[in-house]
Design an enzyme around this catalytic site. Sequence first.
Site, PDB file in Angstrom:
ATOM      1  N   CYS A   1     -29.151 -23.281  35.009  1.00 14.25           N
ATOM      2  CA  CYS A   1     -30.009 -24.223  34.234  1.00 14.25           C
ATOM      3  C   CYS A   1     -30.179 -23.713  32.843  1.00 14.25           C
ATOM      4  O   CYS A   1     -29.259 -23.625  32.078  1.00 14.25           O
ATOM      5  CB  CYS A   1     -31.328 -23.971  34.957  1.00 14.25           C
ATOM      6  SG  CYS A   1     -32.287 -25.332  34.552  1.00 14.25           S
TER       7      CYS A   1
ATOM      8  N   HIS B   1     -29.928 -26.083  40.158  1.00 18.52           N
ATOM      9  CA  HIS B   1     -29.994 -24.868  40.857  1.00 18.52           C
ATOM     10  C   HIS B   1     -29.613 -24.789  42.231  1.00 18.52           C
ATOM     11  O   HIS B   1     -30.287 -25.274  43.116  1.00 18.52           O
ATOM     12  CB  HIS B   1     -31.663 -24.923  40.763  1.00 18.52           C
ATOM     13  CG  HIS B   1     -32.276 -24.405  39.399  1.00 18.52           C
ATOM     14  ND1 HIS B   1     -32.430 -23.014  39.087  1.00 18.52           N
ATOM     15  CD2 HIS B   1     -32.811 -25.329  38.600  1.00 18.52           C
ATOM     16  CE1 HIS B   1     -33.299 -23.200  37.998  1.00 18.52           C
ATOM     17  NE2 HIS B   1     -33.479 -24.317  37.485  1.00 18.52           N
TER      18      HIS B   1
ATOM     19  N   GLU C   1     -28.987 -22.175  44.034  1.00 20.43           N
ATOM     20  CA  GLU C   1     -29.854 -21.368  44.715  1.00 20.43           C
ATOM     21  C   GLU C   1     -30.926 -22.026  45.525  1.00 20.43           C
ATOM     22  O   GLU C   1     -31.417 -21.557  46.262  1.00 20.43           O
ATOM     23  CB  GLU C   1     -30.290 -19.902  44.021  1.00 20.43           C
ATOM     24  CG  GLU C   1     -31.692 -20.338  43.146  1.00 20.43           C
ATOM     25  CD  GLU C   1     -31.359 -21.206  41.945  1.00 20.43           C
ATOM     26  OE1 GLU C   1     -30.279 -21.693  41.607  1.00 20.43           O
ATOM     27  OE2 GLU C   1     -32.472 -21.481  41.243  1.00 20.43           O
TER      28      GLU C   1
END
Length: 233
Positions: free
Chosen positions: A105, A209, A211
């Site tokens: 990001c 993202h 994660e």
Amino acid sequence: MGPLIGVTVEPPNPAGDLRGAYSEAVVEADGVPILLPLGLDIPAFRRLFEGLDAILLTGGGDIAPEHYGERPSPALREVDPGRDLLEITLARWALERDKPILGICRGLQVINVALGGTLIQDIAAEVPGALPHDNPDTRGAEIAHRVEVEPGSALRGLARRANLETNSSHHQAVRRLAYGLAAVARSGDGIVEALEAPGHRYAVAVQWHPERLPGRPGSRALFAGLTRAAGRG
Ligand code: MN
């Protein structure tokens, strides 16, 4: 032991503890995360950098547009000069030394700016017809849009797919890509969603993202690629 992965942090985030997800993803990929403090002087930071096997640049606020030669737009959000300086420095060092680096990001934007690229300061204000990249409902585990991945790219090799479904938690994006970087994924509106530095051991960045999408195709592969490239074996 697994490689040491330096993870940049930001001051406590009232929206919730999202830092934990980065560290969990690194551990899942057999790396050892080290959270990097802000506010160190450059020599101390260099000392820390030398001891790390790889760098993970995380998400966060906007980069001050002075770093890419522009004045702040009215849509610019919060900036953190100390974080800008350290992350831009880290990105340059990592690429100079060919130390593996993954940008997520804001981290993608840092890499682009560090190498001389520029940013769209606010997608909604500057790109007519753009998809909603900053919808609160699709910043986490929900899918916001698809991205098309370039054949032959490192990302394509990692993800093993021509298309990925991603979340989206950004209001800025790459405008002019820095020399030495390749845009390797875009959303349907043309926004750059991933870039990499060809010729480097591992220099990959994604605008989404992974994660927060641990079960999705390509997510774990991004972290596994980082720790594999950083491996000391
Ligand atoms: Mn997006």
